[in-house]
Every structure is written in C-alpha cells, then in structure tokens.
Scaffold this motif. Structure first.
Motif, PDB file in Angstrom:
ATOM      1  N   PHE A  57       0.729  -1.309   0.210  1.00 17.76           N
ATOM      2  CA  PHE A  57       0.092   0.068   0.046  1.00 17.76           C
ATOM      3  C   PHE A  57       0.913   1.248  -0.024  1.00 17.76           C
ATOM      4  CE2 PHE A  57      -3.508  -2.728   1.199  1.00 17.76           C
ATOM      5  CZ  PHE A  57      -4.727  -2.091   0.553  1.00 17.76           C
ATOM      6  N   GLY A  58       2.095   1.098   0.698  1.00 22.76           N
ATOM      7  CA  GLY A  58       3.164   2.269   0.573  1.00 22.76           C
ATOM      8  C   GLY A  58       3.346   2.623  -0.918  1.00 22.76           C
ATOM      9  N   TYR A  59       3.783   1.661  -1.549  1.00 21.65           N
ATOM     10  CA  TYR A  59       4.014   1.890  -3.053  1.00 21.65           C
ATOM     11  C   TYR A  59       3.073   2.555  -3.913  1.00 21.65           C
ATOM     12  CZ  TYR A  59       8.821  -0.153  -2.584  1.00 21.65           C
ATOM     13  OH  TYR A  59      10.166  -0.040  -2.308  1.00 21.65           O
ATOM     14  N   LEU A  60       1.768   1.855  -3.685  1.00 24.29           N
ATOM     15  CA  LEU A  60       0.892   2.394  -4.366  1.00 24.29           C
ATOM     16  C   LEU A  60       0.492   3.830  -3.995  1.00 24.29           C
ATOM     17  CD1 LEU A  60      -1.804   1.794  -5.811  1.00 24.29           C
ATOM     18  CD2 LEU A  60      -3.076   0.878  -4.012  1.00 24.29           C
ATOM     19  N   ARG A  61       0.666   4.160  -2.840  1.00 29.26           N
ATOM     20  CA  ARG A  61       0.274   5.724  -2.458  1.00 29.26           C
ATOM     21  C   ARG A  61       1.342   6.377  -2.971  1.00 29.26           C
ATOM     22  NH1 ARG A  61      -0.773   6.354   4.012  1.00 29.26           N
ATOM     23  NH2 ARG A  61      -1.444   8.205   3.100  1.00 29.26           N
ATOM     24  N   ASP A  62       2.611   6.091  -2.977  1.00 25.63           N
ATOM     25  CA  ASP A  62       3.581   6.902  -3.680  1.00 25.63           C
ATOM     26  C   ASP A  62       3.174   6.984  -5.248  1.00 25.63           C
ATOM     27  OD1 ASP A  62       5.015   7.092  -1.384  1.00 25.63           O
ATOM     28  OD2 ASP A  62       6.759   5.579  -1.780  1.00 25.63           O
ATOM     29  N   PHE A  63       2.767   5.847  -5.980  1.00 24.58           N
ATOM     30  CA  PHE A  63       2.318   5.976  -7.282  1.00 24.58           C
ATOM     31  C   PHE A  63       1.290   7.062  -7.262  1.00 24.58           C
ATOM     32  CE2 PHE A  63      -0.602   4.784 -10.376  1.00 24.58           C
ATOM     33  CZ  PHE A  63       0.242   4.692 -11.659  1.00 24.58           C
ATOM     34  N   MET A  64       0.245   6.993  -6.573  1.00 27.35           N
ATOM     35  CA  MET A  64      -0.783   8.019  -6.608  1.00 27.35           C
ATOM     36  C   MET A  64      -0.353   9.419  -6.162  1.00 27.35           C
ATOM     37  SD  MET A  64      -3.538   5.566  -4.365  1.00 27.35           S
ATOM     38  CE  MET A  64      -5.070   7.083  -4.573  1.00 27.35           C
ATOM     39  N   ARG A  65       0.804   9.571  -5.460  1.00 27.42           N
ATOM     40  CA  ARG A  65       1.145  10.825  -5.152  1.00 27.42           C
ATOM     41  C   ARG A  65       2.023  11.308  -6.320  1.00 27.42           C
ATOM     42  NH1 ARG A  65       3.460   8.425  -0.199  1.00 27.42           N
ATOM     43  NH2 ARG A  65       2.137   8.800   1.502  1.00 27.42           N
ATOM     44  N   GLU A  66       2.486  10.353  -6.974  1.00 30.24           N
ATOM     45  CA  GLU A  66       3.506  10.997  -8.204  1.00 30.24           C
ATOM     46  C   GLU A  66       2.391  11.372  -9.216  1.00 30.24           C
ATOM     47  OE1 GLU A  66       6.475  11.888 -10.413  1.00 30.24           O
ATOM     48  OE2 GLU A  66       6.655  10.952  -8.374  1.00 30.24           O
ATOM     49  N   TRP A  67       1.254  10.746  -9.357  1.00 24.95           N
ATOM     50  CA  TRP A  67       0.211  11.280 -10.446  1.00 24.95           C
ATOM     51  C   TRP A  67      -0.854  12.517  -9.724  1.00 24.95           C
ATOM     52  CZ3 TRP A  67       0.802  10.660 -15.280  1.00 24.95           C
ATOM     53  CH2 TRP A  67       1.638   9.533 -15.765  1.00 24.95           C
ATOM     54  N   LYS A  68      -0.561  12.548  -8.418  1.00 28.07           N
ATOM     55  CA  LYS A  68      -1.343  13.663  -7.863  1.00 28.07           C
ATOM     56  C   LYS A  68      -2.769  13.300  -7.721  1.00 28.07           C
ATOM     57  CE  LYS A  68       1.476  17.574  -9.699  1.00 28.07           C
ATOM     58  NZ  LYS A  68       1.445  18.877 -10.442  1.00 28.07           N
ATOM     59  N   GLU A  70      -3.263  11.160  -4.894  1.00 32.84           N
ATOM     60  CA  GLU A  70      -3.077  11.125  -3.455  1.00 32.84           C
ATOM     61  C   GLU A  70      -3.667  12.503  -2.851  1.00 32.84           C
ATOM     62  OE1 GLU A  70      -3.499  10.509   0.247  1.00 32.84           O
ATOM     63  OE2 GLU A  70      -2.600   8.473  -0.659  1.00 32.84           O
ATOM     64  N   LYS A  71      -4.677  12.665  -1.751  1.00 31.20           N
ATOM     65  CA  LYS A  71      -5.072  13.866  -1.328  1.00 31.20           C
ATOM     66  C   LYS A  71      -4.071  14.429  -0.264  1.00 31.20           C
ATOM     67  CE  LYS A  71      -9.892  12.753  -1.356  1.00 31.20           C
ATOM     68  NZ  LYS A  71     -11.121  12.636  -0.577  1.00 31.20           N
ATOM     69  N   CYS A  72      -3.326  13.657   0.177  1.00 32.57           N
ATOM     70  CA  CYS A  72      -2.145  14.041   1.141  1.00 32.57           C
ATOM     71  C   CYS A  72      -0.958  14.419   0.370  1.00 32.57           C
ATOM     72  CB  CYS A  72      -2.014  13.390   2.288  1.00 32.57           C
ATOM     73  SG  CYS A  72      -0.842  13.908   3.415  1.00 32.57           S
ATOM     74  N   HIS A  73      -0.572  15.804   0.017  1.00 30.34           N
ATOM     75  CA  HIS A  73       0.569  15.904  -0.632  1.00 30.34           C
ATOM     76  C   HIS A  73       1.977  16.294   0.271  1.00 30.34           C
ATOM     77  CE1 HIS A  73      -1.691  15.629  -4.290  1.00 30.34           C
ATOM     78  NE2 HIS A  73      -2.554  16.277  -3.967  1.00 30.34           N
ATOM     79  N   ILE A  74       1.861  16.380   1.570  1.00 29.13           N
ATOM     80  CA  ILE A  74       2.878  16.606   2.373  1.00 29.13           C
ATOM     81  C   ILE A  74       4.093  15.914   1.937  1.00 29.13           C
ATOM     82  CG2 ILE A  74       3.516  17.049   4.832  1.00 29.13           C
ATOM     83  CD1 ILE A  74       0.664  17.695   5.421  1.00 29.13           C
ATOM     84  N   ALA A  75       3.827  14.693   1.767  1.00 33.50           N
ATOM     85  CA  ALA A  75       5.139  13.712   1.597  1.00 33.50           C
ATOM     86  C   ALA A  75       5.913  13.904   0.080  1.00 33.50           C
ATOM     87  CB  ALA A  75       4.745  12.269   1.560  1.00 33.50           C
ATOM     88  N   ARG A  76       5.370  15.149  -0.665  1.00 35.36           N
ATOM     89  CA  ARG A  76       5.909  15.146  -1.755  1.00 35.36           C
ATOM     90  C   ARG A  76       6.621  16.542  -1.897  1.00 35.36           C
ATOM     91  NH1 ARG A  76       4.497  14.119  -6.733  1.00 35.36           N
ATOM     92  NH2 ARG A  76       4.247  16.134  -7.449  1.00 35.36           N
ATOM     93  N   GLU A  77       7.714  16.725  -2.789  1.00 29.18           N
ATOM     94  CA  GLU A  77       8.407  18.019  -2.790  1.00 29.18           C
ATOM     95  C   GLU A  77       7.378  19.222  -3.381  1.00 29.18           C
ATOM     96  OE1 GLU A  77      11.213  18.568  -1.649  1.00 29.18           O
ATOM     97  OE2 GLU A  77      11.963  16.448  -1.138  1.00 29.18           O
ATOM     98  N   ARG A  78       7.518  20.403  -2.761  1.00 32.27           N
ATOM     99  CA  ARG A  78       6.821  21.503  -3.668  1.00 32.27           C
ATOM    100  C   ARG A  78       7.659  21.443  -4.921  1.00 32.27           C
ATOM    101  NH1 ARG A  78       6.820  25.567   1.489  1.00 32.27           N
ATOM    102  NH2 ARG A  78       5.504  24.377   2.966  1.00 32.27           N
ATOM    103  N   GLU A  79       6.599  22.146  -5.792  1.00 27.97           N
ATOM    104  CA  GLU A  79       6.971  22.467  -7.170  1.00 27.97           C
ATOM    105  C   GLU A  79       8.126  23.349  -7.144  1.00 27.97           C
ATOM    106  OE1 GLU A  79       5.979  21.172  -9.928  1.00 27.97           O
ATOM    107  OE2 GLU A  79       4.285  19.622  -8.767  1.00 27.97           O
ATOM    108  N   ARG A  97       7.741   7.448   5.373  1.00 22.49           N
ATOM    109  CA  ARG A  97       6.552   8.093   4.726  1.00 22.49           C
ATOM    110  C   ARG A  97       5.334   7.267   4.990  1.00 22.49           C
ATOM    111  NH1 ARG A  97       9.712   8.489   0.223  1.00 22.49           N
ATOM    112  NH2 ARG A  97       8.505   6.904  -0.800  1.00 22.49           N
ATOM    113  N   ASN A  98       5.421   6.072   4.910  1.00 17.09           N
ATOM    114  CA  ASN A  98       4.093   5.487   4.702  1.00 17.09           C
ATOM    115  C   ASN A  98       3.897   4.163   5.770  1.00 17.09           C
ATOM    116  OD1 ASN A  98       3.505   5.922   1.763  1.00 17.09           O
ATOM    117  ND2 ASN A  98       5.407   5.273   1.303  1.00 17.09           N
ATOM    118  N   LEU A  99       5.041   4.085   6.776  1.00 14.64           N
ATOM    119  CA  LEU A  99       4.837   3.241   7.856  1.00 14.64           C
ATOM    120  C   LEU A  99       4.772   4.010   9.086  1.00 14.64           C
ATOM    121  CD1 LEU A  99       5.801   1.317   5.617  1.00 14.64           C
ATOM    122  CD2 LEU A  99       6.154  -0.260   7.285  1.00 14.64           C
ATOM    123  N   TYR A 100       6.103   4.882   9.426  1.00 19.74           N
ATOM    124  CA  TYR A 100       6.154   5.292  10.625  1.00 19.74           C
ATOM    125  C   TYR A 100       5.049   6.468  10.924  1.00 19.74           C
ATOM    126  CZ  TYR A 100       8.042   8.816  13.848  1.00 19.74           C
ATOM    127  OH  TYR A 100       8.138   9.675  14.839  1.00 19.74           O
TER     128      TYR A 100
END
Length: 518
Positions: A57-68, A70-79, A97-100
C-alpha cells in the motif's frame, strides 16, 4: 480485539523456545534468572505479512502521489523546490513516509507537568495523517506514567531536591557560561565528583553535562588505532558512536553470550591485528548494566572473569542500573556483590534514577586525571548547570542516607518490590515479557505492526502512558511495549494498569465516544 494478543497463557506454556539464564556455578552469589522467547513461527509469518501489506500500500500511495491522485501531498516535494536536491529519497524514507507516519501519534507526546508517577498530557490531533499536529486545548489529567526512566521517583517538583535546586538557582543562576578548564569549575562541581566517587566506591570520578556525550566523547579519548573493542550487539547508540569515533577495530558479540565473547577474546589474542598479526595494544569490552530494550542484566561476574583471564579492560555503562539495582542503589556491581575495582571504567548517567541530567565516569585517579585533559566533552563543553548539580547531590545524599533519613533506602526497596510484582502480574495474565526478574525495564511483546499504534492509543484512552517500540529500534518481528517501573508507583496504580489492559471502555463515556470515532 487489538489489545488481545495472539498467544495467551495456555499457548505460552506450550512453547518450547523459552530459555532461562540460571545461576552459573560459584560466580553468582544469587539466582540469576532471565526469560526470552524466540518469535513463534505463526506470529513471525503474520508479522511479515502485515509489513508486506503495508509496503504494498505504501508503493501504491507513492504512485498516487506521483500522479497527484493522493489527497495528502505533504510527503511530496513542492513544485518550487524541484530544482533542489530531493529531501525525500525514495528508498531511504519509504519507511518514514508510509509506515512510521501512520503511528507517529504514539511518540513525542507533549506533557505539561513533572514526569512523576502520573503526569498531565497536552491533547493533540492531526488532519493530515500525522504529518502535522494541532493542539485541541484540552489537557488529559493524571495519566499513569509507565514511560519515564524515573526509577527512584526523584523527577519531582516538590520535596528536598526541588527545594535545594531552587535555592541554588537563586544564588548561582542557571547557566555557567564557561568550560571546566576556564571559568566554569565551581565548588559544587567538585563536591558532586567527590560524592559520586564515594557513592561508586572508586578513587575518583568526573561529571559531564550530557549522558550521551559521556560515552560518545570519552571512548575516543580512551581508545584509538591499534585497539580492539568488543561490543555487545545490543549496546546503546552512544556506545556504538563512541567506538566508531575512536578509530579502533570493532567486533560484536552476541547479546549477553559469554561463549561468543570468549571466542572473540581467544581469537584476538591468538591472531592479533589483521595483516600484521601484531598484538593488540589494548582490548576493551563494552557492556551495559541494564539493556533498555530487552530488560536484561549483564552477566557481570562472567564478564569480569573473562576480562581477568584474557587481560582485557572493561567499560561498564550503568545508565539504567545505577540507583535501580543493588541493596544500596549502587548499580549492577553491588547487585552481584562484586568489587568496583574490577571494573576499569564505570560510566553512568544522572538522567534516570537521579532525576537530573548529565553523566559520570568513575575509576582510578590516573584514569580520571587523563580524561580531564584529553576528553573533548571535558575540554570544549560548557559546565553542568548548577541547579542540575544540586539536584544530583541532594538525590545522591538521599540514596546514601547522608540526609539523615531512610527515604532513599525505602525508595530502592519499593522499586524492587514494584518490579517483581508488576512482572509477576503480567506473567499471570499470560503476556510474554522479556528480561531479568529484577529489571525495572519491562518489555512486553506486541509483535505485529498494527498493535504498535493500537496499543499506545488504547492505553492512553485508559489514562496510561506507555512507550511502544518497533523497527528499526527492535528486530522487525519483535515490536514491543516497554514499561519503566518507578518507586513512585503505588501497588494500586500497578493494579489499575493491569486491570485496564483488557477492559472495555464504558459505552457512555467520552473516551468511548472517541474510541468509536477513531
């Protein structure tokens, strides 16, 4: 129920992986009993499955963050930061990011009172999956404190220690603003060191302002190139850092395993240094009195016997054992009835049993004199604050009975009684606990990752503050809750804790409503 463990008393009795470290011949003057269990196969498989599901699920959420998505964008770098070096390396911070972050609310909880037998906790909440917290304005009162290292109950804001520290603050102020070798050596520092040497039963002692730096900055001053350091595999990070900074060759032996230690000693003497095969300049053994994650006590009589047999040197870290073990609170050396002179370097901290800050090193006078001129922590660090010094002096005099009372002796006795009682109650309830029967550090196994956060949250709802620990602080399949027993605890408090472990919250209570909402 998340609070119910996979293995209860009946299953525990059937396990064959339990072993007890019993008394070893004439070296021990008292029974030495410790219990551990290898993780049962079923629990190990289920734990790995839990981490596997979290990873997927962590990798799935990372994939969703990459394609924007995922609603929570705090784990992503700002533009606007894309042109800078990435702060979040994909592999290194995946766990964070995904477990702790999913259970981060179980740690760093802010308290707003003295860390005594109970404390007051500032309530907080998060709307972004624990990346940030907001204070609700509510204070949770009278939480039973099973997380602080307040072994003898001296971390208090009333009583002789607090009064003495307050008087010294008025007279001397808080800061010293200089090092010991310049203008920061006061009479109180000298008094503390003489008192500590008398308490430990050594020729001389030296105090430092930080417990971690007592190890990390003094081991490099003692050891160096051409030395061999033999370190227990579960030694504290300060010992590990100090050994690495020293430039010595480091070899690790299995935890509290004397056969493993003796093999390394024998091989070191037989083969010498790598390539040249020259004899080692010195061989230094690094061990702790009580291991804070395992609750185990060092087999000190056997370590000293090996040290003498192979002409090695011994560095003993008594951070958790000083004040907490021994009939007079003098630590693991007194606990086994040994001679302090058999330990070459006696190290400890004032942060636990003394309710203060800093650390000490005790030993022969020539050793301490050497450290005064060679230790980075002594030469460059600012002197210990005088109110802290007075807290240590007052509490140490209380433990030694030099205050004219028996308060110190009664607290040592109460800590020992509370430790034995709490461990026995947990075993009777069927929980799997680690460590020595006399260790006030009581690890209780949780195993599965989902139970780490769940146990900490459920205990807080029952007004019990506990420390939960998981990977990487422990092996990945050995997550646990760690209880620290104190002399300040009453039997009624400990009974309240054990009875609330499996107690359902009243349906009409506010806490139950919070539980249903969560």
């Amino acid at each position: 129920l998340l609070l119910r463990f996979t293995f209860h008393c009946n299953v525990q009795q059937q396990l064959t992986n339990v072993y007890h470290a019993a008394c070893n011949g004439e070296l021990y003057s008292r029974p030495f009993i410790e219990s551990f269990e290898e993780t049962p196969m079923l629990v190990a498989v289920l734990t790995y499955m839990g981490y596997g599901i979290l990873t997927i699920f962590g990798y799935l959420r990372d994939f969703m963050r990459e394609w924007k998505i995922e609603k929570c964008h705090i784990a992503r770098e700002r533009e606007e930061q894309k042109d800078f070096v990435s702060l979040y390396q994909d592999f290194e911070n995946f766990y964070t990011r995904n477990l702790y972050m999913r259970i981060r609310d179980s740690w760093n909880r802010p308290i707003c009172s003295a860390p005594g037998a109970t404390f007051d906790l500032v309530e907080r909440s998060s709307n972004d999956y624990n990346w940030t917290f907001e204070y609700t304005g509510r204070v949770v009162k009278d939480v039973i404190n099973l997380g602080s290292y307040n072994y003898l109950g001296f971390a208090e804001n009333t009583g002789a220690c607090a009064t003495a520290a307050g008087e010294v603050t008025v007279k001397f102020g808080v800061g010293v603003a200089s090092t010991r070798q310049e203008m920061g050596n006061l009479d109180k520092h000298e008094e503390l060191e003489k008192l500590a040497a008398s308490f430990l039963g050594v020729e001389s002692a030296m105090a430092f302002g930080m417990g971690f730096a007592t190890n990390s900055m003094n081991i490099p001053a003692l050891a160096g190139k051409g030395w061999l350091i033999l370190s227990d595999e579960l030694n504290h990070a300060s010992l590990v850092l100090g050994a690495r900074l020293s430039g010595s060759t480091i070899r690790v032996f299995k935890h509290n395993n004397m056969q493993s230690l003796e093999k390394l000693l024998r091989d070191a003497i037989a083969h010498g240094q790598p390539r040249t095969h020259r004899p080692w300049k010195k061989i230094l053994i690094l061990v702790e009195g009580i291991y804070s994650m395992e609750g185990s006590i060092i087999r000190l009589p056997e370590v000293i016997a090996l040290k003498k047999k192979y002409k090695a040197y011994l560095y003993l870290d008594e951070a958790h054992s000083i004040g907490a073990l021994g009939p007079n609170g003098r630590g693991v050396v007194e606990y086994f009835g040994l001679d302090p002179k058999d330990v070459d370097v006696m190290m400890g901290t004032f942060t636990k049993s003394f309710g203060a800050a800093g650390g000490y090193i005790g030993g022969r006078k020539d050793l301490i004199d050497y450290l005064r001129t060679h230790s980075h922590s002594a030469i460059y660090a600012t002197s210990m604050s005088l109110p802290v010094v007075e807290q240590i002096i007052t509490s140490m005099k209380c433990i030694m009975g030099k205050d004219g009372t028996t308060i110190g002796r009664s607290r040592i006795q109460r800590l020992a009684e509370n430790t034995v009682y709490f461990r026995r109650r947990l075993r009777e309830m069927g929980f799997i606990i680690y460590g020595n029967n006399d260790s006030p550090v009581v690890p209780m196994m949780l195993y599965m990752p989902a139970k780490i956060g769940a146990f900490g949250r459920e205990m807080l709802k029952r007004n019990i503050g506990v420390v939960v620990v998981g990977f990487p602080a422990t092996p990945i399949i050995e997550s646990r809750a760690r209880f620290c027993i104190s002399a300040a605890h009453t039997k009624e408090m400990l009974d309240r804790v054990t009875t609330r472990f499996l107690q359902r919250l009243p349906q009409g209570s506010a806490l139950a409503a919070d539980q249903r909402a969560s």
